[in-house]
Design a protein around this motif. Structure first.
Motif, PDB file in Angstrom:
ATOM      1  N   ASN B 130       0.862  -1.178   0.000  1.00  0.00           N
ATOM      2  CA  ASN B 130       0.000   0.000   0.000  1.00  0.00           C
ATOM      3  C   ASN B 130       0.903   1.233   0.000  1.00  0.00           C
ATOM      4  O   ASN B 130       1.649   1.435   0.960  1.00  0.00           O
ATOM      5  CB  ASN B 130      -0.891  -0.027   1.248  1.00  0.00           C
ATOM      6  CG  ASN B 130      -1.879   1.123   1.253  1.00  0.00           C
ATOM      7  OD1 ASN B 130      -1.704   2.117   0.554  1.00  0.00           O
ATOM      8  ND2 ASN B 130      -2.918   0.993   2.049  1.00  0.00           N
ATOM      9  N   PRO B 131       0.866   2.041  -1.041  1.00  0.00           N
ATOM     10  CA  PRO B 131       1.810   3.170  -1.100  1.00  0.00           C
ATOM     11  C   PRO B 131       1.594   4.193   0.016  1.00  0.00           C
ATOM     12  O   PRO B 131       2.500   4.972   0.310  1.00  0.00           O
ATOM     13  CB  PRO B 131       1.537   3.792  -2.472  1.00  0.00           C
ATOM     14  CG  PRO B 131       0.221   3.280  -2.888  1.00  0.00           C
ATOM     15  CD  PRO B 131       0.030   1.959  -2.233  1.00  0.00           C
ATOM     16  N   LEU B 132       0.431   4.183   0.594  1.00  0.00           N
ATOM     17  CA  LEU B 132       0.197   5.163   1.666  1.00  0.00           C
ATOM     18  C   LEU B 132       0.702   4.680   3.013  1.00  0.00           C
ATOM     19  O   LEU B 132       1.062   5.485   3.863  1.00  0.00           O
ATOM     20  CB  LEU B 132      -1.299   5.481   1.785  1.00  0.00           C
ATOM     21  CG  LEU B 132      -1.946   6.211   0.625  1.00  0.00           C
ATOM     22  CD1 LEU B 132      -3.322   6.697   1.012  1.00  0.00           C
ATOM     23  CD2 LEU B 132      -1.120   7.385   0.159  1.00  0.00           C
ATOM     24  N   THR B 133       0.679   3.389   3.221  1.00  0.00           N
ATOM     25  CA  THR B 133       1.034   2.911   4.557  1.00  0.00           C
ATOM     26  C   THR B 133       2.330   2.103   4.592  1.00  0.00           C
ATOM     27  O   THR B 133       2.908   1.937   5.654  1.00  0.00           O
ATOM     28  CB  THR B 133      -0.094   2.010   5.116  1.00  0.00           C
ATOM     29  OG1 THR B 133      -0.355   0.980   4.167  1.00  0.00           O
ATOM     30  CG2 THR B 133      -1.363   2.804   5.356  1.00  0.00           C
ATOM     31  N   ASP B 134       2.788   1.609   3.485  1.00  0.00           N
ATOM     32  CA  ASP B 134       3.957   0.724   3.495  1.00  0.00           C
ATOM     33  C   ASP B 134       5.233   1.382   2.982  1.00  0.00           C
ATOM     34  O   ASP B 134       6.283   0.761   2.976  1.00  0.00           O
ATOM     35  CB  ASP B 134       3.672  -0.527   2.645  1.00  0.00           C
ATOM     36  CG  ASP B 134       2.544  -1.362   3.218  1.00  0.00           C
ATOM     37  OD1 ASP B 134       2.361  -1.304   4.445  1.00  0.00           O
ATOM     38  OD2 ASP B 134       1.847  -2.043   2.460  1.00  0.00           O
ATOM     39  N   ILE B 135       5.131   2.636   2.554  1.00  0.00           N
ATOM     40  CA  ILE B 135       6.322   3.299   2.023  1.00  0.00           C
ATOM     41  C   ILE B 135       6.649   4.521   2.874  1.00  0.00           C
ATOM     42  O   ILE B 135       5.764   5.274   3.261  1.00  0.00           O
ATOM     43  CB  ILE B 135       6.109   3.709   0.554  1.00  0.00           C
ATOM     44  CG1 ILE B 135       6.066   2.456  -0.304  1.00  0.00           C
ATOM     45  CG2 ILE B 135       7.202   4.630   0.066  1.00  0.00           C
ATOM     46  CD1 ILE B 135       5.963   2.689  -1.764  1.00  0.00           C
ATOM     47  N   ASP B 136       7.924   4.677   3.157  1.00  0.00           N
ATOM     48  CA  ASP B 136       8.372   5.822   3.936  1.00  0.00           C
ATOM     49  C   ASP B 136       8.768   6.927   2.956  1.00  0.00           C
ATOM     50  O   ASP B 136       9.893   6.977   2.471  1.00  0.00           O
ATOM     51  CB  ASP B 136       9.580   5.396   4.790  1.00  0.00           C
ATOM     52  CG  ASP B 136       9.955   6.474   5.779  1.00  0.00           C
ATOM     53  OD1 ASP B 136       9.396   7.591   5.668  1.00  0.00           O
ATOM     54  OD2 ASP B 136      10.793   6.217   6.649  1.00  0.00           O
ATOM     55  N   TRP B 137       7.829   7.787   2.667  1.00  0.00           N
ATOM     56  CA  TRP B 137       8.070   8.815   1.650  1.00  0.00           C
ATOM     57  C   TRP B 137       9.051   9.876   2.116  1.00  0.00           C
ATOM     58  O   TRP B 137       9.625  10.596   1.313  1.00  0.00           O
ATOM     59  CB  TRP B 137       6.745   9.465   1.251  1.00  0.00           C
ATOM     60  CG  TRP B 137       5.829   8.520   0.540  1.00  0.00           C
ATOM     61  CD1 TRP B 137       4.831   7.794   1.095  1.00  0.00           C
ATOM     62  CD2 TRP B 137       5.865   8.150  -0.845  1.00  0.00           C
ATOM     63  NE1 TRP B 137       4.229   6.999   0.146  1.00  0.00           N
ATOM     64  CE2 TRP B 137       4.840   7.208  -1.058  1.00  0.00           C
ATOM     65  CE3 TRP B 137       6.668   8.536  -1.920  1.00  0.00           C
ATOM     66  CZ2 TRP B 137       4.590   6.642  -2.293  1.00  0.00           C
ATOM     67  CZ3 TRP B 137       6.414   7.968  -3.151  1.00  0.00           C
ATOM     68  CH2 TRP B 137       5.393   7.029  -3.328  1.00  0.00           C
TER      69      TRP B 137
END
Lengths: 236, 408
Positions: B130-137
């Motif tokens: 999930n790009p919102l929850t699994d990636i540290d932007w």
């Protein structure tokens, strides 16, 4: 305990937009997102007034308990989810769907569905508590696109948007999809019901939606409370 | 590996290969520093204004791979063995017996049944996120720790890292192959075996040499490491020496590691990469290396017979003093290992207060301790990219000192 909510609406330009979620407060955000995004797209001479649905209905399922978080989505739940969404998707152009419907963990459920139904654009959102509210930490919206059809020049692109559970994020998602569809139409990337027959069918009605939702809730119930094994005495 | 060896062994190797005394000691301290930053001995974080500097962790006993997979990065560098070669070696080891025949069967089977890219299955790099929850932007778009750990658990659900090739896992795999009805299970086990094989640490592996060659090449042209090339070389010598720590004969392991360190330092000085395997051509070994090796051997064997402790340190210090160039005669205290030497100098250079606040940032950034941590951070990042290259992105070894702009 919570309920599933399914809301289906026909936008002022005839597009069919639907929402399915296990968060009850999302319905209002979904409506607000549409109303703002379609403010100046409804063909009326009132660009400052919020848009209205041509038609819309909402269905709530029976109550159920969310399944606890595991390593992956149980196969029966995934199967039930795929069946439910395939039935609800008839004629729907844009589907807003919970990233993890009916389960507590942040596990993906929609990937099969997105691959199977290429004529629909998807907007996925997670629970508020999982994403968090700090705009510095996470982006508002992340959009991906995939070719709609394997045939032809692959001009049309299917949107797969991941966004926060907010009206403004929903509004941006609708805007992006509508704009992209207009662009695709100009280039010959049309929606093709000769390939995806489901998109040409009429949308599902309220009664049928109610039955389909509750069938999935039964699957969740049986997964969460497996029937007790027969004892020796029971067998007798 | 013995911490004394990291310091004195490297010190002696550098002197033997003609490095100046000061630079040799500096390199030895860099090599030893990694041993001082384990979970139990790592210094407290330091602060400058609101910015926090967290030292790089080099070992952690709480989990198999350690926090941030630091054990993979510093203690047991994976060899990323080519499984076909490993299988071939394994077959040759068991040639003639039933295990060898079954092993050949396994090889042909795994060639036919390539791993499938199944979502949420055992294939690490093809799982959905999930790009919102699994990636540290905020930190360059890496996977977040919880997602990496989830993948890691999936990828490594039942396998354990074997130190030797013939572990029980392999036997289990071969045994299952006999049962024709369980082909799928065998395929999964084969994948796990392959993963375990890749993660296993091998003494003087080709990948360890690749790691050293990376710094030898890049110190000439890469701006990112030009200011920290010597600390990075020291840090990686520590990792390189640790690849021998699983050997049974500890003395022989240290002697071999010493010769390898000499060879690596010579390659650094000559600005040529290390060979794929082996050291000098027979008969071309420098006499200084032969002499130093003999002395180390006798020191280690005599220490093995006696008690360990200060006596061992003194013996090492005398050996170093014996190898110092003429005209250079520091006191014994100057040669001996002081475990907190680099850290104390950093505290002085940065005028760090008792509340861990840095008051002289420029001085602190010039300190050898800060440079070592920068180098260790680079090493962790480089290794994480190597893991990605081998499609093992679940093992994310990255560590950061803190704010990237502040501690650049």
């Amino acid at each position: 305990m919570t309920n599933l909510v399914f809301r289906s609406g026909i936008a002022s330009d005839g597009r069919k937009i639907a929402l399915i979620s296990d968060q009850l407060d999302v319905e209002e955000k979904f409506d607000n997102g549409y109303k703002i995004a379609y403010k100046d797209k409804d063909g009326k001479d009132t660009p400052e007034l919020l848009a209205k649905w041509k038609e819309a209905f909402t269905v709530h399922s029976r109550e159920f308990a969310m399944l606890p978080c595991g390593d992956s989505v149980p196969a029966t739940i995934q199967q039930g989810f795929n069946t439910m969404v395939s039935s609800l998707l008839k004629g729907i152009d844009i589907l807003f769907c919970d990233y993890n419907l009916g389960i507590e963990g942040d596990l993906p459920m929609c990937n099969d569905i997105m691959d199977m139904h290429r004529s629909t654009d998807f907007v996925l959102f997670s629970c508020d508590s999982l994403v968090g509210g700090d705009p510095k930490v996470q982006p508002h919206t992340v959009a991906y696109s995939a070719p709609r059809y394997e045939q032809g020049q692959q001009i049309a692109q299917q949107h797969r948007i991941y966004c926060k559970t907010e009206a403004s994020a929903f509004c941006q998602a609708i805007n992006a999809i509508v704009t992209q569809r207009a662009k695709d139409n100009m280039n010959g990337g049309h929606i093709r019901d000769d390939i995806d027959s489901y998109i040409g069918e009429p949308p599902i009605d309220k009664e049928a939606a109610d039955q389909i939702l509750n069938r999935f809730v039964e699957t969740l119930h049986s997964e969460g409370n497996p029937p007790p094994a027969l004892t020796h005495q029971d067998a007798e | 590996m013995d911490p004394y060896f990291h310091y004195y062994g490297t010190y002696l190797a550098a002197l033997t290969m003609g490095v100046k005394a000061e630079a040799a000691q500096e390199l030895a301290y860099y090599t030893h520093q990694a041993a001082c930053q384990t979970a139990t001995t790592v210094p407290c974080p330091l602060y400058f204004e609101d910015y926090r500097l967290s030292p790089v962790l080099t070992a952690d006993t709480h989990s198999e791979f350690g926090q941030h997979c630091c054990n993979l990065a510093f203690q047991s560098l994976p060899a990323f063995s080519n499984t076909e070669v490993a299988d071939a070696q394994l077959c040759s080891e068991h040639a003639g017996n039933t295990v060898g025949k079954q092993c050949a069967g396994l090889k042909s089977f795994t060639q036919i049944q390539q791993p499938n890219g199944v979502c949420q299955g055992d294939t690490v790099t093809r799982c959905y996120y999930n790009p919102l929850t699994d990636i540290d932007w905020q930190h360059g778009g890496d996977f977040k720790r919880h997602f990496s750990e989830r993948l890691q658990q999936k990828a490594y659900r039942t396998a354990t890292v074997p130190n030797h090739k013939n572990g029980p896992l392999f036997a289990q795999t071969v045994h299952r192959l006999d049962e024709q009805s369980n082909l799928l299970t065998a395929s999964m086990k084969a994948e796990q075996s392959e993963l375990a094989m890749k993660l296993a640490c091998t003494a003087d592996s080709a990948f360890a040499r690749k790691m050293l060659n990376d710094v030898i090449y890049k110190c000439h042209y890469d701006n990112q490491i030009q200011g920290i090339s010597w600390p990075l070389f020291g840090c990686r010598l520590y990792v390189y020496q640790n690849t021998w720590q699983h050997e049974k004969d500890t003395v022989q392991a240290q002697v071999t590691a010493f010769i390898a360190t000499c060879y690596a330092i010579q390659s650094w000085l000559k600005r040529v990469p290390l060979k794929h395997c082996g050291f000098w051509v027979q008969g071309m070994v420098p006499s200084a290396v032969i002499s130093a090796t003999t002395q180390i051997e006798s020191l280690l064997y005599s220490d093995q017979d006696h008690t360990h402790g200060h006596g061992q340190s003194d013996d090492w210090a005398r050996l170093i003093a014996h190898h110092l160039p003429q005209g250079c005669s520091p006191t014994l205290y100057g040669i001996a290992l002081r475990p907190t030497h680099l850290y104390e100098h950093a505290l002085i250079a940065g005028k760090v207060t008792h509340t861990e606040i840095i008051t002289d940032l420029t001085g602190f950034k010039r300190s050898a301790w800060f440079k070592f941590n920068k180098a260790a951070q680079y090493h962790c990042d480089w290794l994480a990219r190597q893991f990605c290259h081998y499609e093992l992105s679940a093992f994310n070894t990255r560590q950061t000192l803190g704010n990237l702009d502040m501690w650049r």
